[in-house]
Design a protein around this motif. Structure first.
Motif, mmCIF file in Angstrom:
data_model
loop_
_atom_site.group_PDB
_atom_site.id
_atom_site.type_symbol
_atom_site.label_atom_id
_atom_site.label_comp_id
_atom_site.label_asym_id
_atom_site.label_seq_id
_atom_site.Cartn_x
_atom_site.Cartn_y
_atom_site.Cartn_z
ATOM 1 N N SER A 155 45.924 64.005 54.929
ATOM 2 C CA SER A 155 46.479 64.022 56.068
ATOM 3 C C SER A 155 45.725 63.267 57.169
ATOM 4 N N ARG A 156 44.417 63.269 56.955
ATOM 5 C CA ARG A 156 43.439 62.658 58.196
ATOM 6 C C ARG A 156 43.744 60.927 57.933
ATOM 7 N N CYS A 213 38.320 58.944 42.724
ATOM 8 C CA CYS A 213 37.717 59.495 43.792
ATOM 9 C C CYS A 213 38.425 59.220 45.227
ATOM 10 N N PHE A 214 38.038 60.055 45.926
ATOM 11 C CA PHE A 214 38.625 59.807 47.520
ATOM 12 C C PHE A 214 37.512 60.168 48.687
ATOM 13 N N GLY A 215 38.051 59.987 49.823
ATOM 14 C CA GLY A 215 37.429 60.329 50.760
ATOM 15 C C GLY A 215 37.997 59.960 52.059
ATOM 16 N N THR A 216 37.561 60.343 53.334
ATOM 17 C CA THR A 216 38.113 59.971 54.627
ATOM 18 C C THR A 216 37.133 59.864 55.600
ATOM 19 N N THR A 217 37.382 59.113 56.699
ATOM 20 C CA THR A 217 36.507 58.599 57.914
ATOM 21 C C THR A 217 36.311 60.077 58.625
ATOM 22 N N THR A 255 30.902 56.818 59.982
ATOM 23 C CA THR A 255 30.771 57.442 58.673
ATOM 24 C C THR A 255 32.180 57.694 57.990
ATOM 25 N N VAL A 256 32.061 57.698 56.481
ATOM 26 C CA VAL A 256 33.051 57.937 55.683
ATOM 27 C C VAL A 256 32.444 59.114 54.568
ATOM 28 N N ALA A 257 33.122 59.946 54.550
ATOM 29 C CA ALA A 257 32.738 61.162 53.600
ATOM 30 C C ALA A 257 33.435 60.793 52.223
ATOM 31 N N LEU A 258 32.858 60.804 51.314
ATOM 32 C CA LEU A 258 32.976 60.958 49.876
ATOM 33 C C LEU A 258 33.605 62.434 49.652
ATOM 34 N N ASP A 267 43.901 72.150 45.970
ATOM 35 C CA ASP A 267 45.194 71.565 46.429
ATOM 36 C C ASP A 267 45.162 71.615 48.175
ATOM 37 N N GLU A 268 44.591 72.759 48.643
ATOM 38 C CA GLU A 268 44.605 73.003 49.972
ATOM 39 C C GLU A 268 43.797 71.768 50.811
ATOM 40 N N ARG A 269 42.588 71.654 50.038
ATOM 41 C CA ARG A 269 41.483 70.753 50.608
ATOM 42 C C ARG A 269 42.025 69.322 50.601
ATOM 43 N N LEU A 270 42.711 69.130 49.227
ATOM 44 C CA LEU A 270 43.397 67.614 49.218
ATOM 45 C C LEU A 270 44.364 67.332 50.257
ATOM 46 N N SER A 271 45.138 68.207 50.505
ATOM 47 C CA SER A 271 46.479 68.184 51.508
ATOM 48 C C SER A 271 45.643 67.911 52.579
#
Length: 146
Positions: free
Chosen positions: A13-14, A32-36, A63-66, A5-9
């Motif tokens: 937010s990025r 699945c999710f990820g962020t730039t 780069t995007v991180a999965l 939950d901490e990591r997901l939040s």
């Protein structure tokens, strides 16, 4: 679960965070999710394998991180993870995608799946002192690109 939950939040937010949910007959079967990666990312800092400066260079668009890909047990082995992965990448504008995989998961079978999807291992990384050593993998966002 608290750590997830901490990591997901933090991820959500990025800037550049996106997610894909998969459904079958109204049931969620996976996500699945990820962020730039930002220009000041610390993603490459905990590498155990040295990488070139050009490989680690980020500009907030490269780069995007999965971060996570999860499929419910009853739907595993049916290409759901691949479909989620590719649906998520369809909306990405970065040139490459990176992920971490524990090479011990499934006695190496999970890493082999990512290799079959076009990822190549760059090296090893331990992002936290209490985490396993992960394989860092990279591929082009668009399959077929180098």
């Amino acid at each position: 679960m608290d750590r997830f939950d901490e990591r997901l939040s933090a991820y959500a937010s990025r800037p550049g965070w996106t997610a894909v949910l998969g459904y079958e007959e109204g049931d969620v079967v996976g996500f699945c999710f990820g962020t730039t990666l930002a220009p000041d990312t610390k993603c490459w800092n905990s590498m155990l394998t040295p990488l070139s400066a050009s490989t680690m260079s980020e500009n907030g668009k490269r780069t995007v991180a999965l971060n996570e890909i999860v499929v419910r047990k009853a739907w595993r082995g049916r290409s759901v993870a691949w479909q989620l992965h590719e649906a998520w990448l369809t909306h990405r504008t970065e040139e490459r995608v990176t992920l971490l995989v524990n090479p011990l998961n499934g006695d190496g079978a999970v890493q082999a799946v990512y290799e079959a999807w076009g990822y190549r291992k760059l090296g090893d990384r331990q992002p936290f002192a209490d985490s396993p050593v992960f394989s860092v993998m990279l591929r082009s966002v668009t399959q077929g690109d180098v």
